[in-house]
Design an enzyme around this catalytic site. Sequence first.
Site, PDB file in Angstrom:
ATOM      1  N   LYS A 170     -20.223  -5.255 -10.100  1.00  0.00           N
ATOM      2  CA  LYS A 170     -19.472  -4.107  -9.582  1.00  0.00           C
ATOM      3  C   LYS A 170     -20.182  -3.511  -8.369  1.00  0.00           C
ATOM      4  CE  LYS A 170     -18.182  -3.785 -14.256  1.00  0.00           C
ATOM      5  NZ  LYS A 170     -16.759  -4.102 -14.162  1.00  0.00           N
ATOM      6  N   TRP A 210     -15.451   0.823 -23.141  1.00  0.00           N
ATOM      7  CA  TRP A 210     -16.681   0.027 -23.110  1.00  0.00           C
ATOM      8  C   TRP A 210     -17.689   0.505 -24.147  1.00  0.00           C
ATOM      9  CZ3 TRP A 210     -16.409  -4.635 -21.756  1.00  0.00           C
ATOM     10  CH2 TRP A 210     -15.487  -5.035 -20.776  1.00  0.00           C
ATOM     11  N   ASP A 227     -25.426   2.164 -20.666  1.00  0.00           N
ATOM     12  CA  ASP A 227     -24.701   1.126 -19.944  1.00  0.00           C
ATOM     13  C   ASP A 227     -24.290   1.714 -18.593  1.00  0.00           C
ATOM     14  OD1 ASP A 227     -22.915  -0.707 -18.918  1.00  0.00           O
ATOM     15  OD2 ASP A 227     -21.646  -0.809 -20.705  1.00  0.00           O
TER      16      ASP A 227
HETATM   17  N1  PMP Z   1     -19.716  -2.201 -19.632  1.00  0.00           N
HETATM   18  C1  PMP Z   1     -18.985  -1.671 -18.643  1.00  0.00           C
HETATM   19  C2  PMP Z   1     -19.103  -0.203 -18.381  1.00  0.00           C
HETATM   20  C3  PMP Z   1     -18.140  -2.487 -17.899  1.00  0.00           C
HETATM   21  O1  PMP Z   1     -17.403  -1.960 -16.908  1.00  0.00           O
HETATM   22  C4  PMP Z   1     -18.074  -3.862 -18.170  1.00  0.00           C
HETATM   23  C5  PMP Z   1     -17.228  -4.826 -17.357  1.00  0.00           C
HETATM   24  N2  PMP Z   1     -16.036  -4.394 -16.907  1.00  0.00           N
HETATM   25  C6  PMP Z   1     -18.842  -4.365 -19.223  1.00  0.00           C
HETATM   26  C7  PMP Z   1     -19.660  -3.513 -19.922  1.00  0.00           C
HETATM   27  C8  PMP Z   1     -18.805  -5.834 -19.585  1.00  0.00           C
HETATM   28  O2  PMP Z   1     -19.500  -6.527 -18.620  1.00  0.00           O
HETATM   29  P1  PMP Z   1     -19.611  -8.106 -18.604  1.00  0.00           P
HETATM   30  O3  PMP Z   1     -18.282  -8.632 -18.243  1.00  0.00           O
HETATM   31  O4  PMP Z   1     -20.663  -8.327 -17.546  1.00  0.00           O
HETATM   32  O5  PMP Z   1     -20.053  -8.553 -19.940  1.00  0.00           O
END
Ligand code: PMP
Length: 358
Positions: free
Chosen positions: A194, A101, A170
């Site tokens: 989440k 991520w 994040d």
């Molecule tokens: N950052 C992290 C740490 C994530 O776990 C996720 C989703 N799995 C995201 C960003 C992306 O999130 P979104 O699908 O809401 O764009």
Amino acid sequence: MRVYNFSAGPSMLPQPVLERAREEMLDWRGSGMSVMEMSHRGSHFNEIARNSEAALRELLGIGEEYYCLFLQGGATGQFAAIPMNLLGERRKMDYVVTGSWSKKALAEARRYGEVRVVASSEQDKFTTIPDPSTWQIDPDAAYLHYTANETIEGVEFPFVPKTDLPLVTDMSSNLLSRPLDVSQFGLIYAGAQKNMGPAGICIVIVRQDLVRDPLPVTPSIWDYRLQAKEGSMLNTPPTYNWYVLGLVLEWLREQGGVAAIEKRNIEKADLLYQAIDRSDFYHNPVDPRYRSRMNVPFTLADPSLDAVFLKEAEAQGLVNLKGHRSVGGMRASIYNAMPIEGVRALVDFMQEFERRYG
Ligand code: PMP
């Protein structure tokens, strides 16, 4: 029959939240309508929106000097919105890369300015966190970005990095799972799906003095200043998702808040990691200092048993344990809403499976 759902997100919601939503589905508190049918400009929804912001501020002790925004476009939208809003004249950004991520956040930021990787654990297959004393932070960068919990690799920061730059993080997969000193951060963002609610809404907590002129290309809906001025309602927000998020925050308050939920999260994670470490059949590759309390990846000694493991687990109501395709094996996501009974059921199943196939 409700299952124990170990999905990384969207993931389990607390059952009392779903029950409350069901009770209020046709008639929200005497309004004669569902939240889905309400005007986002009306007094009912206004109350829902303000109460949820107040609950978030109370749970995390967020000071008046921060905006709390409720935006669309997920955390992925913020990968772009953050450089757009925070770069200003500086044009340079620093990123710490500890997993999939943070790598994605970095790739998106590259479109808006000069990005530097101050530290990376990619050569260690994202199983650790580079020692902060080795980080090469540029004092002229606009901010330092890191991903507090890497959802795919199961790596979590147990500390807050020290820097003079505005710190951007994040926390999509661990916000509200533990106490936090918000004043150490310039910006915290997290997709809701989440630990906080349904997909479709992303929380941005940002220090007001950092919100200056965005880059001219910035879409209005991601212009923090505009959204702050409009109470996150520059356009129609995802009202129902926002409402359910508010119910989750109320539930968390009833649980005793983030300090109480942290105790339970530690207990759940310890139970699962101990079961993995006790056995030669299961393995977690992450540096024990940085193992995530939220996402626990593990492999079986014999990967040809993966499909059988998943099938038998599912038959016992333990679902969505398949690991991310980039890592393989299994992953158990055990967010706030996963009860300890779910983790116990998983551990019992794992031990029984090992007895039969180990
Ligand atoms: N950052 C992290 C740490 C994530 O776990 C996720 C989703 N799995 C995201 C960003 C992306 O999130 P979104 O699908 O809401 O764009």
